[in-house]
Design an enzyme around this catalytic site. Structure first.
Site, PDB file in Angstrom:
ATOM      1  N   SER A   1       0.792  -1.240   0.000  1.00  0.00           N
ATOM      2  CA  SER A   1       0.000   0.000   0.000  1.00  0.00           C
ATOM      3  C   SER A   1       0.822   1.286   0.000  1.00  0.00           C
ATOM      4  O   SER A   1       0.254   2.364  -0.190  1.00  0.00           O
ATOM      5  CB  SER A   1      -0.948   0.024   1.202  1.00  0.00           C
TER       6      SER A   1
ATOM      7  N   LYS B   1       0.270   3.321  -2.931  1.00  0.00           N
ATOM      8  CA  LYS B   1      -0.930   4.161  -3.079  1.00  0.00           C
ATOM      9  C   LYS B   1      -0.556   5.650  -3.107  1.00  0.00           C
ATOM     10  O   LYS B   1      -1.277   6.470  -3.660  1.00  0.00           O
ATOM     11  CB  LYS B   1      -1.936   3.861  -1.950  1.00  0.00           C
TER      12      LYS B   1
ATOM     13  N   TYR C   1      -4.217  -2.431 -10.423  1.00  0.00           N
ATOM     14  CA  TYR C   1      -4.095  -2.223  -8.973  1.00  0.00           C
ATOM     15  C   TYR C   1      -3.159  -3.264  -8.356  1.00  0.00           C
ATOM     16  O   TYR C   1      -2.267  -2.932  -7.561  1.00  0.00           O
ATOM     17  CB  TYR C   1      -5.491  -2.281  -8.316  1.00  0.00           C
TER      18      TYR C   1
ATOM     19  N   TYR D   1      -4.905   3.800   8.164  1.00  0.00           N
ATOM     20  CA  TYR D   1      -6.273   3.269   8.290  1.00  0.00           C
ATOM     21  C   TYR D   1      -6.856   3.602   9.661  1.00  0.00           C
ATOM     22  O   TYR D   1      -6.785   4.752  10.091  1.00  0.00           O
ATOM     23  CB  TYR D   1      -6.292   1.744   8.017  1.00  0.00           C
TER      24      TYR D   1
ATOM     25  N   VAL E   1       1.253  -3.868   3.713  1.00  0.00           N
ATOM     26  CA  VAL E   1       1.208  -5.172   4.385  1.00  0.00           C
ATOM     27  C   VAL E   1       2.455  -6.027   4.135  1.00  0.00           C
ATOM     28  O   VAL E   1       2.585  -7.107   4.701  1.00  0.00           O
ATOM     29  CB  VAL E   1      -0.065  -5.994   4.050  1.00  0.00           C
TER      30      VAL E   1
END
Ligand code: DON
Length: 305
Positions: A64, A67, A189, A241, A259
């Site tokens: 991530s 992102k 993605y 998050y 992760v």
């Protein structure tokens, strides 16, 4: 470079054998094949001083953390219109949650949860002729690093086990906030998540968020100062998050986890620091990575607050 070198070395050796209560991610099977004893740290300051320790030169799956890169390219290409498709509010929910999308009519809370990043990938596909190649070329350009690549095994592994992401993409499409074919969006993605980098490479690629005067080798700015401010603001409020508050509270820097066990933290006008340790806490963030950064910003008195 201040006394970063000494402090990093001390904290690293203190934490190297700490009882790590985290667990390596295994919902993407390929990630479970990585040795959980890896532990690396690298700092790059805006005046390009650099120091690494431990496994800081080993490649890992940035997951991530990518992102931020997809968001940056989409922001370059789409400008402020981007925020009509994805919001900038903390979700307070796990990174792969479907819960809020129903009430929010398919507009993800922010670009750093999976739902938001999938919409960002859709936006990129609408702009780019060869999304995977063009995105990789963008990453190489902003980092001046020709060695970046996707880890094919991780991409395929995620593709074959990405049930929640497939659900998210379909659900968002039902609200009209995915414009392209879902298979193409998901394939892109998964590849962006499968970018592999070392701690050193990660701390270099994000210098454009720390250094107001950053320009690429081609002499171009990556983002305006105002855009970089906005991305740092979303990183601070949404980068971890439902643990974003905790990270701001303990570390006090904008940052982002993956992760794969990596964390990038950015100190505007000072440095980028990356920690990699694959065992994750219950919220999906590196257990030792958070501990390291908490001790680092405390010892160096170098948070944004
Ligand atoms: O889509 C996923 O679930 C992963 N490729 C990325 C999730 C992730 O890294 C969340 N980070 N802490």
């Amino acid at each position: 470079m201040k006394n970063y070198h000494k402090i990093i070395t001390e904290i690293y050796s203190d934490l190297k054998n700490v009882n790590d209560i985290g667990k390596v991610a295994n919902y993407i099977p390929e990630l479970a094949n990585v040795s959980d004893s890896n532990f690396g740290v690298h700092i790059t300051t805006i005046d390009r001083n650099s120091f690494g320790i431990g496994d800081s030169d080993k490649k890992f799956s940035i997951q991530s953390i990518s992102k931020i890169l997809t968001l940056t390219l989409a922001y370059q290409l789409e400008g402020e219109k981007l925020w009509k498709r994805v919001d900038v509010e903390p979700s307070g929910n796990p990174f792969n949650s479907l819960l809020q999308l129903e009430a929010d009519l398919g507009i993800p809370r922010n670009p750093f949860i999976n739902a938001g990043a999938i919409v960002v990938c859709d936006i990129l596909i609408s702009h780019l002729q060869h999304p995977k190649e063009d995105f990789l070329a963008f990453c190489k350009e902003i980092s001046n690093n020709p060695h970046l690549k996707y880890d094919e095994k991780v991409a395929q592994s995620e593709k074959s086990s990405g049930y929640r992401n497939i659900a998210l993409c379909n659900f968002i499409k039902s609200f009209g906030n995915i414009k392209n074919d879902i298979d193409i969006v998901l394939d892109f993605y998964f590849y962006t998540c499968a970018l592999e980098m070392t701690c050193k490479e990660v701390s270099e690629i994000f210098l454009f968020l720390a250094d107001d005067h950053f320009i690429t080798q081609k002499g171009k700015r990556v983002l305006t100062m105002s855009q970089a401010k906005r991305i740092n603001a979303i990183l601070l409020t949404c980068g971890f998050y439902d643990e974003s508050g905790e990270f701001a509270f303990r570390v006090g820097l904008p940052g982002k986890s993956g992760v794969g066990g990596g964390i990038i933290a950015i100190h505007p006008d000072e440095f980028c620091i990356t920690v990699w340790s694959p065992k994750l806490n219950k919220k999906g963030n590196s257990y030792k990575g958070m501990l390291f950064l908490e001790q680092f910003t405390t010892a160096t008195e170098s948070s944004i607050f």
